[in-house]
Design an enzyme around this catalytic site. Sequence first.
Site, mmCIF file in Angstrom:
data_model
loop_
_atom_site.group_PDB
_atom_site.id
_atom_site.type_symbol
_atom_site.label_atom_id
_atom_site.label_comp_id
_atom_site.label_asym_id
_atom_site.label_seq_id
_atom_site.Cartn_x
_atom_site.Cartn_y
_atom_site.Cartn_z
ATOM 1 N N GLY A 193 0.820 -1.215 0.000
ATOM 2 C CA GLY A 193 0.000 0.000 0.000
ATOM 3 C C GLY A 193 0.851 1.261 0.000
ATOM 4 O O GLY A 193 2.078 1.204 -0.023
ATOM 5 N N ALA B 232 -5.277 -2.294 5.099
ATOM 6 C CA ALA B 232 -6.632 -1.827 5.450
ATOM 7 C C ALA B 232 -7.516 -1.890 4.212
ATOM 8 O O ALA B 232 -7.027 -2.026 3.089
ATOM 9 C CB ALA B 232 -6.590 -0.386 5.958
ATOM 10 N N TYR B 233 -8.793 -1.801 4.488
ATOM 11 C CA TYR B 233 -9.778 -1.544 3.428
ATOM 12 C C TYR B 233 -9.950 -0.028 3.429
ATOM 13 O O TYR B 233 -10.467 0.537 4.398
ATOM 14 C CB TYR B 233 -11.087 -2.253 3.760
ATOM 15 C CG TYR B 233 -12.170 -2.095 2.710
ATOM 16 C CD1 TYR B 233 -12.508 -3.155 1.878
ATOM 17 C CD2 TYR B 233 -12.859 -0.893 2.552
ATOM 18 C CE1 TYR B 233 -13.502 -3.023 0.915
ATOM 19 C CE2 TYR B 233 -13.845 -0.757 1.591
ATOM 20 C CZ TYR B 233 -14.170 -1.824 0.782
ATOM 21 O OH TYR B 233 -15.159 -1.679 -0.175
ATOM 22 N N THR B 234 -9.491 0.643 2.384
ATOM 23 C CA THR B 234 -9.435 2.110 2.421
ATOM 24 C C THR B 234 -10.373 2.802 1.419
ATOM 25 O O THR B 234 -10.321 4.027 1.287
ATOM 26 C CB THR B 234 -7.992 2.611 2.168
ATOM 27 O OG1 THR B 234 -7.526 2.040 0.950
ATOM 28 C CG2 THR B 234 -7.060 2.246 3.291
ATOM 29 N N TYR C 279 -16.717 3.122 6.514
ATOM 30 C CA TYR C 279 -15.255 3.009 6.637
ATOM 31 C C TYR C 279 -14.816 3.394 8.055
ATOM 32 O O TYR C 279 -14.092 2.638 8.721
ATOM 33 C CB TYR C 279 -14.571 3.904 5.590
ATOM 34 C CG TYR C 279 -13.100 4.133 5.820
ATOM 35 C CD1 TYR C 279 -12.164 3.124 5.597
ATOM 36 C CD2 TYR C 279 -12.623 5.374 6.257
ATOM 37 C CE1 TYR C 279 -10.800 3.350 5.806
ATOM 38 C CE2 TYR C 279 -11.273 5.607 6.472
ATOM 39 C CZ TYR C 279 -10.365 4.597 6.249
ATOM 40 O OH TYR C 279 -9.024 4.826 6.458
ATOM 41 N N LYS D 208 -13.111 1.068 10.955
ATOM 42 C CA LYS D 208 -11.794 1.381 11.535
ATOM 43 C C LYS D 208 -11.897 1.520 13.054
ATOM 44 O O LYS D 208 -11.006 1.089 13.784
ATOM 45 C CB LYS D 208 -11.229 2.669 10.917
ATOM 46 C CG LYS D 208 -10.839 2.565 9.454
ATOM 47 C CD LYS D 208 -9.635 1.672 9.185
ATOM 48 C CE LYS D 208 -8.341 2.248 9.686
ATOM 49 N NZ LYS D 208 -7.181 1.367 9.302
HETATM 50 N N1 LIG Z 1 -5.250 7.146 2.636
HETATM 51 C C1 LIG Z 1 -5.702 8.025 3.527
HETATM 52 O O1 LIG Z 1 -6.060 9.173 3.213
HETATM 53 C C2 LIG Z 1 -5.757 7.633 4.983
HETATM 54 C C3 LIG Z 1 -6.175 8.595 5.921
HETATM 55 C C4 LIG Z 1 -6.208 8.238 7.271
HETATM 56 C C5 LIG Z 1 -5.822 6.969 7.673
HETATM 57 N N2 LIG Z 1 -5.439 6.053 6.728
HETATM 58 C C6 LIG Z 1 -5.038 4.724 7.200
HETATM 59 O O2 LIG Z 1 -3.652 4.584 6.926
HETATM 60 C C7 LIG Z 1 -3.337 3.214 6.661
HETATM 61 C C8 LIG Z 1 -2.557 3.100 5.367
HETATM 62 O O3 LIG Z 1 -3.357 3.634 4.319
HETATM 63 P P1 LIG Z 1 -2.912 3.555 2.798
HETATM 64 O O4 LIG Z 1 -3.510 4.734 2.117
HETATM 65 O O5 LIG Z 1 -1.446 3.291 2.710
HETATM 66 O O6 LIG Z 1 -3.728 2.266 2.341
HETATM 67 P P2 LIG Z 1 -3.639 1.465 0.949
HETATM 68 O O7 LIG Z 1 -2.735 2.167 -0.002
HETATM 69 O O8 LIG Z 1 -5.047 1.187 0.547
HETATM 70 O O9 LIG Z 1 -2.908 0.127 1.379
HETATM 71 C C9 LIG Z 1 -3.550 -0.892 2.080
HETATM 72 C C10 LIG Z 1 -2.908 -2.191 1.670
HETATM 73 O O10 LIG Z 1 -3.546 -3.253 2.390
HETATM 74 C C11 LIG Z 1 -3.766 -4.319 1.467
HETATM 75 N N3 LIG Z 1 -4.815 -5.228 1.919
HETATM 76 C C12 LIG Z 1 -6.153 -5.119 1.771
HETATM 77 N N4 LIG Z 1 -6.765 -6.209 2.247
HETATM 78 C C13 LIG Z 1 -5.802 -7.022 2.727
HETATM 79 C C14 LIG Z 1 -5.805 -8.307 3.341
HETATM 80 N N5 LIG Z 1 -6.942 -8.972 3.554
HETATM 81 N N6 LIG Z 1 -4.626 -8.842 3.730
HETATM 82 C C15 LIG Z 1 -3.466 -8.192 3.527
HETATM 83 N N7 LIG Z 1 -3.396 -6.983 2.933
HETATM 84 C C16 LIG Z 1 -4.548 -6.404 2.532
HETATM 85 C C17 LIG Z 1 -4.165 -3.580 0.214
HETATM 86 O O11 LIG Z 1 -4.176 -4.426 -0.912
HETATM 87 P P3 LIG Z 1 -5.162 -4.048 -2.142
HETATM 88 O O12 LIG Z 1 -4.637 -2.771 -2.709
HETATM 89 O O13 LIG Z 1 -5.036 -5.227 -3.042
HETATM 90 O O14 LIG Z 1 -6.529 -3.865 -1.546
HETATM 91 C C18 LIG Z 1 -3.100 -2.503 0.174
HETATM 92 O O15 LIG Z 1 -1.895 -2.957 -0.393
HETATM 93 C C19 LIG Z 1 -4.681 2.474 6.668
HETATM 94 O O16 LIG Z 1 -4.878 1.899 7.925
HETATM 95 C C20 LIG Z 1 -5.706 3.579 6.468
HETATM 96 O O17 LIG Z 1 -6.950 3.236 7.035
HETATM 97 C C21 LIG Z 1 -5.385 6.360 5.407
#
Ligand SMILES: NC(=O)c1ccc[n+]([C@@H]2O[C@H](COP(=O)([O-])OP(=O)(O)OC[C@H]3O[C@@H](n4cnc5c(N)ncnc54)[C@H](OP(=O)(O)O)[C@@H]3O)[C@@H](O)[C@H]2O)c1
Length: 291
Positions: free
Chosen positions: A9, A58-60, A123, A127
Amino acid sequence: MIWVVGNGGMLGQELCRLFDTEKIDYSGTDRELSILETEVLKKHAEKYNPEWIINCSAYTAVDKAEDDRDSAFKINRDGVENLAKIAAVRDIPIIHISTDYVFDGTSAVALKEDAPTGPIGVYGQSKLAGEEVLRDQCLNHFIIRTAWLYGQYGPNFVYTMLKLMNERDSIKVVSDQVGSPTWTGDLSQLILRIISDKSNKYGTYHFSGEGQCSWYDFACEIYRLGRQKGMVESECDIAPCTSAEFQTRAKRPAFSLLSKEKVKSEIHFIPPEWRASLRRFIEEITERDII
Ligand SMILES: NC(=O)c1ccc[n+]([C@@H]2O[C@H](COP(=O)([O-])OP(=O)(O)OC[C@H]3O[C@@H](n4cnc5c(N)ncnc54)[C@H](OP(=O)(O)O)[C@@H]3O)[C@@H](O)[C@H]2O)c1
């Protein structure tokens, strides 16, 4: 050895890049070792004997989650429970990332870690459920709530804006949602600090860039820096609009500014100002990085 879960991710990739630079031994896993598969997870932990688990998975998909509650809860709650149990049994700490979307957006002041939660979408609900199960199952946890995350390795607001600013003469951006952006580079440094210090100051922490802005302010700064670097090639008018004008499937909190007092006093980590981090990020990327 550190186990980085979700290394494919946006945050996971940035963190692994930092660990590579710092020569920190880690094992990264993503979808191929699903956090829903308890036995496979246990075997991985037995094989690598990690000292820390960092959950970046995460599921984002915030809007999609509204129609896919089951998947959101499976990954953001049940998956976290599986990792929490492994950490508890092995007596190792776990760092888990959560979100400002656990709040309802009605606060008038920067949100502290103990502010009442009240997610307004699926979402955020999933979380929050993940946070609760982690607190319940594993004492040695760090929950880092972050917001408006952007970075080199995934689709994000900065890339979307740079693309739109190159394609259009004018764009509208919501100005009635206030918060603060977070660069994955800064969040990775915080995680590195916790691990390097072998910190045992477990609990929930808020982390984002210092300062506050609306999405509109954020877009204006992206435009200014993009023009300066030549990444935005022609003029684009950026106009403010309301959330009502820019409807999305899921509601977003109107105010989700996170207070960083605790991370400063407990972890001794000072979040950089959001504009300074955005400048560093835009300096670092090229047109080819834009997703
Ligand atoms: N992005 C934002 O703006 C934001 C804001 C606040 C907090 N956060 C939190 O920050 C964290 C990182 O976010 P991010 O943006 O880096 O997320 P991301 O790019 O969506 O990365 C999440 C990764 O988890 C993988 N994943 C999903 N289901 C899985 C499973 N069952 N087993 C193993 N891996 C799995 C995804 O694979 P796939 O791509 O194949 O689904 C992806 O590679 C998350 O906890 C998110 O909730 C994000």
